[in-house]
Design an enzyme around this catalytic site. Sequence first.
Site, PDB file in Angstrom:
ATOM      1  N   TYR A  53       0.821  -1.212   0.000  1.00 45.88           N
ATOM      2  CA  TYR A  53       0.000   0.000   0.000  1.00 45.88           C
ATOM      3  C   TYR A  53       0.855   1.263   0.000  1.00 45.88           C
ATOM      4  CZ  TYR A  53      -4.100  -2.891   0.313  1.00 45.88           C
ATOM      5  OH  TYR A  53      -5.092  -3.799   0.010  1.00 45.88           O
ATOM      6  N   VAL A  88     -10.599   2.860  -4.180  1.00 43.40           N
ATOM      7  CA  VAL A  88      -9.933   3.341  -2.960  1.00 43.40           C
ATOM      8  C   VAL A  88      -9.078   4.578  -3.229  1.00 43.40           C
ATOM      9  CG1 VAL A  88      -9.942   1.052  -1.895  1.00 43.40           C
ATOM     10  CG2 VAL A  88      -7.966   1.742  -3.276  1.00 43.40           C
ATOM     11  N   ASP A  89      -9.059   5.043  -4.472  1.00 44.08           N
ATOM     12  CA  ASP A  89      -8.283   6.252  -4.779  1.00 44.08           C
ATOM     13  C   ASP A  89      -9.060   7.495  -4.345  1.00 44.08           C
ATOM     14  OD1 ASP A  89     -10.008   7.224  -6.985  1.00 44.08           O
ATOM     15  OD2 ASP A  89      -9.264   5.492  -8.089  1.00 44.08           O
ATOM     16  N   HIS A 104     -15.127   0.854  -0.213  1.00 44.81           N
ATOM     17  CA  HIS A 104     -14.038  -0.093   0.044  1.00 44.81           C
ATOM     18  C   HIS A 104     -12.844   0.521   0.775  1.00 44.81           C
ATOM     19  CE1 HIS A 104     -15.671  -2.759  -3.435  1.00 44.81           C
ATOM     20  NE2 HIS A 104     -16.298  -2.964  -2.293  1.00 44.81           N
TER      21      HIS A 104
END
Length: 234
Positions: A53, A88-89, A104
Amino acid sequence: MKKIVFLTGAGMSVESGFKTFRGNDGLWENYPVEQVASHEGWEADPALVTNFYNMMRRKLWQAEPNDGHKLIKSLEDRYEVTVITQNVDNLHEKAGSTNVIHLHGELTKVCSSRSPYDERYIRELTPENSDVAPGTKAGDGSLLRPFIVFFGESVPMMEPAAEATREADIFVIIGTSLNVYPAAGLIEYTRPGTPVYLIDPNPVLTTSGRDITHISLGASDGMRKLTELMSAQP
């Protein structure tokens, strides 16, 4: 002011060069999804997951919103706009969208691994302070983990997403299959007679009984077409 709700998936971010969800190959940036986006993967090797990540965050800082993101933001002049995203951006936020529900999780945040939704331990990272050293602890003494909904975990933001969908006067789906939850589930919350648009270059089969207008284009071209159609409406 009418309410328009967008549900966006991986296809929304493709033109920005950012891959945020599992493809047909079950890989996320060449890593098996089970290794980097599941609770089992986290338990097995939290250092690998943390570093993955960190890498994804560095890619995200370089990514820019595409015209599709910007056109969604531009509709705030005429509509009350809510964006529900599976991504998730933070590209919707970068484009200026003011009401974004992340189903998410968010790549730009980290949290407690014991209690991920305890707001006391959720931290927002910045491009200048982006990497998390493996082994870093949250305020409650547990390992700091990505603020991501791993596969198999519950999706706490489904409830506000469903509530927003119930209130929608127009519902637009971009870049996500109607056979994959939560997209397939959310469409069922639209009120009878609510116009539903689907922007996706690929054929999409749906089991929903809703009348859906399919715009067979990518995110940016599809949003241009949609704004044209909506401008023609009173």
